[in-house]
Scaffold this active site. Structure first.
Site, PDB file in Angstrom:
ATOM      1  N   ASP A  34     -14.193  -1.516   4.298  1.00 15.55           N
ATOM      2  CA  ASP A  34     -13.543  -0.693   4.473  1.00 15.55           C
ATOM      3  C   ASP A  34     -13.321   0.222   5.531  1.00 15.55           C
ATOM      4  O   ASP A  34     -13.369   0.848   5.753  1.00 15.55           O
ATOM      5  CB  ASP A  34     -13.693   0.238   3.576  1.00 15.55           C
ATOM      6  CG  ASP A  34     -13.386  -1.021   2.723  1.00 15.55           C
ATOM      7  OD1 ASP A  34     -12.488  -1.923   1.833  1.00 15.55           O
ATOM      8  OD2 ASP A  34     -13.598  -0.879   1.285  1.00 15.55           O
ATOM      9  N   GLU A 189      -2.759  -1.333  -0.679  1.00 21.58           N
ATOM     10  CA  GLU A 189      -4.201  -0.534  -0.182  1.00 21.58           C
ATOM     11  C   GLU A 189      -4.615  -0.498   1.156  1.00 21.58           C
ATOM     12  O   GLU A 189      -3.933  -0.782   1.903  1.00 21.58           O
ATOM     13  CB  GLU A 189      -4.555  -1.116  -1.236  1.00 21.58           C
ATOM     14  CG  GLU A 189      -5.342  -2.106  -0.694  1.00 21.58           C
ATOM     15  CD  GLU A 189      -6.862  -3.470  -1.291  1.00 21.58           C
ATOM     16  OE1 GLU A 189      -7.022  -2.536  -2.743  1.00 21.58           O
ATOM     17  OE2 GLU A 189      -7.545  -4.214  -0.834  1.00 21.58           O
TER      18      GLU A 189
END
Ligand code: 6LW
Length: 522
Positions: A34, A189
């Site tokens: 991420d 997301e």
């Protein structure tokens, strides 16, 4: 001689500061998922998610987007990052880092305790603020600043939602509004907003963080939408036939950055399968060039799959010194890559000015959802060798200290020294795979200090030990696949951990460890 060295110096500076036509992916190997990146002049800062590990959110610095050095963590105090008793792979999810008018902001989610929050600092080498919680739900929050306003995006209810917030208090100034649901992939997301050529671009990920992961993008003239989907979506994925045999899979969760020379780049996560379709190193940080012509949609790596050896013109490269393979635990500066599990009980760790690190054994076991006496660093290469020397002192029966290849609470392989009856010790090799616990070897040992080693390969972890530090004897090998993310689940990757546990609360046992060697294998 001296003269000729001085003569060579400009050449050295020139070669290290010159752009190259290729670079190596991943740019940050090992469990570093991420990624999010920001720029201040020609300095780049990047953060990753950290889940149950402490400190939280590793923070990296670079001058060229290719070479990264960890400078610390954003969340270093328990008040910022409560992780007590949390399950593996919960805690801190994807962060975003942004720089605005002299201040760095890092926003993330503690999925177990508190939800979305941000911290800020003027000095990324220093401490970050106490957390400011925001009322908007979902995960993967991101901030966008424009004209004195601050906008927040995240994904409650599988929609990308936008609100305006007061950045000084975290208060929502507008109710969250849905602005895009993605192209139909599961789990929309990882949203980030950018403005370019009078378009608002909304970059997101879809498909879940496995083989079907992908990056999609939409744009609008107004920040609140309506957003139109790029007809060329997804703009990054390795699910298709053209990447079927690619050693990089699961590309997704991306963040764009415009470099100081005007070029555009993207950082994103992906994983490298080994032993078939298993991966152990977690999701890693990759880099690719972006072509983003005026008024047009961005194109990542010319629309081609990402490679380990990238053919792309880099920024002038400014590599850091290669870190030494040996950690001396008496040198705090070099210990930034070591992590605790959940909020540590610091009185169980003695970091010396001189001499050995001391780990106090406690009844908290590696399998418990609590904080065992443990420090770990990431496995960053499929082929590697790690060695350490451990003394177990003042042990009572069943106390132990060792080296663990640790994926999560119930998935780890341990090579350890155990205290047995009559003041004796054994060297044990133990496997822990879900509910299956097996001691493979139990070898009586004499030496006060034992050298233990794990060697990683595509299919195997091999374990060996030595009483003199010179001759090592292999005592077992274990399948890598049984510790992989595909077997164990979760969002993290293998940590190589040092730990001490006891069978009784009144044990005085402690492990002494002077150094730890980690080397990629050639
Ligand atoms: C993260 C989400 C995801 O918050 O996995 O890969 C979650 N994407 O965006 C945990 O890393």
């Amino acid at each position: 001689m001296r003269k000729s060295l001085i003569f060579l110096l400009p050449l050295f500076v020139w070669t290290t500061l010159t752009a190259q036509n290729s670079y190596q992916n991943p740019v940050i190997p090992g469990y570093h998922p991420d990624p999010s990146v920001c720029r201040v002049g020609d300095d780049y800062y990047l953060v990753n998610s950290s889940f149950e590990y402490f400190p939280g959110v590793p923070l990296f610095h670079s001058k060229d987007l290719v070479n990264w050095k960890q400078i610390g963590h954003c969340l270093t105090r328990e008040s910022q990052i409560p992780l007590q008793d949390i399950p593996a792979s919960m805690g801190i999810f994807a962060p975003t880092i942004r720089y605005h008018e002299g201040t760095f902001y890092m926003i993330t989610t503690n999925v177990t305790k508190g939800g979305n929050f941000y911290v800020y600092t003027n000095d990324p080498y220093g401490e970050w603020s106490e957390p400011i919680y925001v009322r908007q739900g979902g995960i993967d929050p991101s901030l966008y600043f424009e004209d004195g306003k601050c906008y927040l995006v995240s994904n409650p209810e599988n929609q990308i939602m936008l609100s305006e917030i007061d950045i000084t208090t975290g208060e929502l100034l507008t109710e969250p509004r849905s602005i895009w649901g993605g192209t139909g992939g599961r789990y929309p997301e990882g949203p980030h907003l950018y403005k370019k050529d009078n378009w608002y671009y909304l970059l997101i990920s879809e498909g879940g963080t496995e083989y079907g992961h992908k990056v999609t993008i939409a744009r609008s003239r107004s920040i609140y939408g309506p957003y139109e989907s790029n007809p060329a979506n997804p703009i990054l994925t390795h699910i298709d036939a053209n990447a079927q045999t690619n050693p990089i899979q699961g590309t997704g969760h991306a963040d764009f950055i415009q470099a100081h020379d005007g070029s555009w780049w993207v950082v994103f996560l992906a994983f490298r399968p080994q032993s078939g379709t298993h991966h152990l190193l977690g999701r890693e940080t990759f880099l690719a060039p972006v072509e983003w012509k005026e008024g047009e949609w961005p194109v990542i790596n010319g629309g081609e799959p990402i490679q380990l050896e990238m053919q792309a013109k880099t920024l002038p490269l400014q590599p850091f010194q290669t870190p030494e393979s040996r950690t001396w635990f008496n040198d705090k500066e070099r210990n930034v890559e070591w992590n605790y599990l959940r909020n540590p009980h610091l009185s169980n760790y003695h970091w010396p000015e001189n001499g050995a690190l001391r780990l106090k054994a406690t009844p908290v076991q590696l399998d418990d959802l609590a904080s065992p006496t443990f420090i770990g660093r990431r496995q960053q290469h499929i082929n590697f060798q790690a060695t350490t020397a451990i003394r177990l002192k003042k042990g009572k029966e069943q106390d132990e200290a060792g080296l663990t290849v640790y994926m999560r609470d119930h998935y780890h392989y341990d090579i350890l020294i155990k205290q047995v009856e009559n003041g004796k010790q054994t060297l044990n090799l133990r496997y822990h795979i879900g509910n299956l616990i097996h001691t493979e070897k139990e070898i009586p040992v004499q030496a006060e200090q034992l050298y233990v080693r794990v060697t990683g390969e595509n299919d195997w972890y091999r374990f060996s030990y030595s009483e003199d530090g010179i001759t090592y004897q292999e005592i077992g090998k274990m399948d890598t696949r049984l510790l992989s993310t595909e077997t164990a689940g979760g969002f993290t990757g293998i940590m190589l951990g040092l730990y001490a546990t006891s069978a009784s609360p009144d044990s005085q046992a402690e492990a002494e460890i002077e150094w730890f060697d980690y080397q990629p294998a050639r």
